[in-house]
Design a protein around this motif. Structure first.
Motif, PDB file in Angstrom:
ATOM      1  N   ASP A  40       0.823  -1.200   0.000  1.00 11.00           N
ATOM      2  CA  ASP A  40       0.000   0.000   0.000  1.00 11.00           C
ATOM      3  C   ASP A  40       0.862   1.257   0.000  1.00 11.00           C
ATOM      4  O   ASP A  40       1.800   1.379   0.794  1.00 11.00           O
ATOM      5  CB  ASP A  40      -0.906   0.018   1.230  1.00 11.00           C
ATOM      6  N   ASP A 203     -14.504  -2.852  -2.716  1.00 10.18           N
ATOM      7  CA  ASP A 203     -13.123  -2.888  -2.223  1.00 10.18           C
ATOM      8  C   ASP A 203     -12.739  -1.468  -1.812  1.00 10.18           C
ATOM      9  O   ASP A 203     -13.204  -0.501  -2.420  1.00 10.18           O
ATOM     10  CB  ASP A 203     -12.189  -3.394  -3.329  1.00 10.18           C
ATOM     11  N   THR A 204     -11.906  -1.344  -0.800  1.00 12.60           N
ATOM     12  CA  THR A 204     -11.475  -0.015  -0.359  1.00 12.60           C
ATOM     13  C   THR A 204     -10.165   0.404  -1.001  1.00 12.60           C
ATOM     14  O   THR A 204      -9.636   1.467  -0.682  1.00 12.60           O
ATOM     15  CB  THR A 204     -11.312   0.033   1.170  1.00 12.60           C
ATOM     16  N   ARG A 205      -9.643  -0.403  -1.916  1.00 17.27           N
ATOM     17  CA  ARG A 205      -8.400  -0.038  -2.590  1.00 17.27           C
ATOM     18  C   ARG A 205      -8.668   0.774  -3.855  1.00 17.27           C
ATOM     19  O   ARG A 205      -9.653   0.561  -4.550  1.00 17.27           O
ATOM     20  CB  ARG A 205      -7.598  -1.284  -2.937  1.00 17.27           C
ATOM     21  N   ASP A 221      -5.016   2.084   0.061  1.00 17.65           N
ATOM     22  CA  ASP A 221      -6.081   1.480   0.848  1.00 17.65           C
ATOM     23  C   ASP A 221      -6.729   2.585   1.676  1.00 17.65           C
ATOM     24  O   ASP A 221      -6.114   3.121   2.597  1.00 17.65           O
ATOM     25  CB  ASP A 221      -5.527   0.391   1.759  1.00 17.65           C
ATOM     26  N   SER A 223      -9.504   2.310   3.494  1.00 25.97           N
ATOM     27  CA  SER A 223     -10.472   1.725   4.425  1.00 25.97           C
ATOM     28  C   SER A 223     -10.633   2.568   5.681  1.00 25.97           C
ATOM     29  O   SER A 223     -11.724   2.598   6.268  1.00 25.97           O
ATOM     30  CB  SER A 223     -10.058   0.299   4.798  1.00 25.97           C
ATOM     31  N   ALA A 226     -13.522   5.069   5.454  1.00 23.20           N
ATOM     32  CA  ALA A 226     -14.895   4.600   5.247  1.00 23.20           C
ATOM     33  C   ALA A 226     -15.740   4.800   6.501  1.00 23.20           C
ATOM     34  O   ALA A 226     -15.264   4.614   7.621  1.00 23.20           O
ATOM     35  CB  ALA A 226     -14.890   3.129   4.860  1.00 23.20           C
ATOM     36  N   VAL A 235     -19.836   1.654  -0.148  1.00 21.52           N
ATOM     37  CA  VAL A 235     -18.515   1.267  -0.643  1.00 21.52           C
ATOM     38  C   VAL A 235     -17.788   2.486  -1.213  1.00 21.52           C
ATOM     39  O   VAL A 235     -18.412   3.473  -1.612  1.00 21.52           O
ATOM     40  CB  VAL A 235     -18.619   0.177  -1.728  1.00 21.52           C
ATOM     41  N   ALA A 236     -16.472   2.394  -1.242  1.00 20.83           N
ATOM     42  CA  ALA A 236     -15.662   3.468  -1.810  1.00 20.83           C
ATOM     43  C   ALA A 236     -15.953   3.607  -3.297  1.00 20.83           C
ATOM     44  O   ALA A 236     -15.931   2.622  -4.042  1.00 20.83           O
ATOM     45  CB  ALA A 236     -14.174   3.176  -1.584  1.00 20.83           C
ATOM     46  N   TRP A 255     -21.421   7.863   1.482  1.00 15.79           N
ATOM     47  CA  TRP A 255     -20.423   8.389   2.421  1.00 15.79           C
ATOM     48  C   TRP A 255     -20.791   9.829   2.774  1.00 15.79           C
ATOM     49  O   TRP A 255     -21.129  10.615   1.886  1.00 15.79           O
ATOM     50  CB  TRP A 255     -19.035   8.372   1.798  1.00 15.79           C
TER      51      TRP A 255
END
Length: 280
Positions: A40, A203-205, A221, A223, A226, A235-236, A255
Motif C-alpha cells: 500500500d 473494495d477499499t483499494r 487502501d 479503508s 470509510a 462502498v468506496a 459516504w
C-alpha cells in the motif's frame, strides 16, 4: 561477396541480435513487475468536507471551481453540478426511471455520463447541463474518465477501453494486470499524472494503472476513511483530481464526507506530467 558486404551483413546480424535481447529483457522486466506483489502506498489527508450522505456516487469530477457528480439506482439517478459539495447543487438533471446513472467525466465543453445496462452514453452541455444527445455502446457501463484526447471506460471487468469522444467508438483496449493478482470489477476512474486511478467495486483499494501497458503501478487502501457501516452498498467510489492542491478527492456511495488525499512517493506535489484535459 566483397569483404565490405560480409562485414555489413555481420553488423546487421549483431544489431538484430542486440534488438532481440533488449526486447527479451524488457519482457522479463515487465513480467517481474507484473508478478511482484504490491504494498500500500501511504497518503496524507489534506482536507475533508461534509456532504449529504444520500448520494449513491457513481462519478465525480472537479475542475478547480465546479464539481460534477452522478448518483445511481433505478428511479433515483441524477447528474448534478456544484460550486460547493456541502450545499445544494446549482442544477440537477434527473434521469428516466429506467436509467441507472454510472460514471461521468468532463472533456472540453461536454459532460459525458454512462448508464449501467441501457448501453447509452448521455451528453450534456458543460455550461448548463442541457442534453446534447446520446451515443450507444455494447455491454455495461461503469466508470469513465479522459486523458484529454480519448474517453476511457470501465465495464466491471479487468479491461479498459479508449474511445473516440465524438462517436464513442473503441480505439483500443487495455487489459489491467500486475501486482501479483488478477484485477476485475474496475469501477470509477480518474486520469491524472499520467496514470489512470480506479476504484474497485466492493473494495477499499484504489489502484494506479499505466495507460500504455496496463500494469498496476500503485495501490491505496482508504479503508480508514470509510464510514462505520455494514450495508453492502456503502462502498468506496468517486475520485476527482484537484489540480491546485495536488491531491485526489475521494468518497463513496452513501459516504457523508469527501477527503482530499495526496499519495506519497509519487511526486504529487511537483509539476504535472500528464496531458491536461481541455478546459474551454
Amino acid at each position: 561477396m566483397s569483404l565490405f558486404g560480409s562485414s555489413r551483413l555481420l553488423f546487421s546480424g549483431f544489431n538484430n541480435l542486440r534488438c532481440a535481447l533488449l526486447a527479451l529483457l524488457g519482457l522479463q522486466v515487465a513480467a517481474a513487475w507484473a508478478d511482484s506483489g504490491l504494498t500500500d502506498t501511504p497518503f496524507e489527508i489534506i482536507a475533508e468536507r461534509n456532504r449529504p450522505a444520500d448520494h449513491f456516487t457513481q462519478g465525480l469530477f472537479f475542475d478547480g471551481a465546479r464539481w460534477w457528480e452522478s448518483s445511481g439506482l433505478y428511479g433515483r439517478s441524477w447528474i448534478a453540478e456544484y460550486t460547493d459539495p456541502t450545499a445544494n447543487p446549482l442544477r440537477r438533471k434527473w434521469l428516466a426511471e429506467d436509467r441507472f446513472a454510472e460514471g461521468l467525466t468532463v472533456l472540453g465543453n461536454k459532460v459525458y455520463l454512462l448508464t449501467y445496462r441501457a448501453g447509452e452514453l448521455l451528453l450534456f452541455r458543460r455550461e448548463d447541463l442541457t442534453p446534447l444527445g446520446v451515443r450507444h455502446y455494447a455491454g455495461e457501463g461503469w466508470g469513465l474518465t479522459s486523458d484529454g484526447r480519448d474517453l476511457i471506460m470501465s465495464n466491471g471487468s479487468d479491461e479498459l477501453t479508449f474511445r473516440d469522444p465524438q462517436t464513442f467508438a473503441i480505439k483500443r483496449r487495455l487489459k489491467v494486470r500486475g501486482g501479483g493478482r488478477q484485477w476485475s470489477q474496475l469501477n470509477e476512474l480518474e486520469f491524472t499524472r499520467g496514470l489512470i486511478w480506479a476504484n474497485i467495486w466492493q473494495d477499499t483499494r484504489i489502484i494506479a494503472i499505466d495507460p500504455q501497458t496496463g500494469l498496476v503501478r500503485a495501490q491505496l487502501d482508504i479503508s480508514a476513511l470509510a464510514p462505520p457501516s455494514r450495508h453492502p452498498d456503502v462502498v468506496a467510489n468517486g475520485i476527482a483530481w484537484d489540480e491546485q492542491r495536488k491531491g485526489l478527492w475521494v468518497t463513496g456511495k452513501f459516504w457523508p464526507k469527501l477527503y482530499l488525499i495526496r499519495p506519497k512517493q509519487l511526486e504529487f506535489a511537483q509539476g504535472d506530467s500528464d496531458v491536461s484535459p481541455a478546459r474551454d
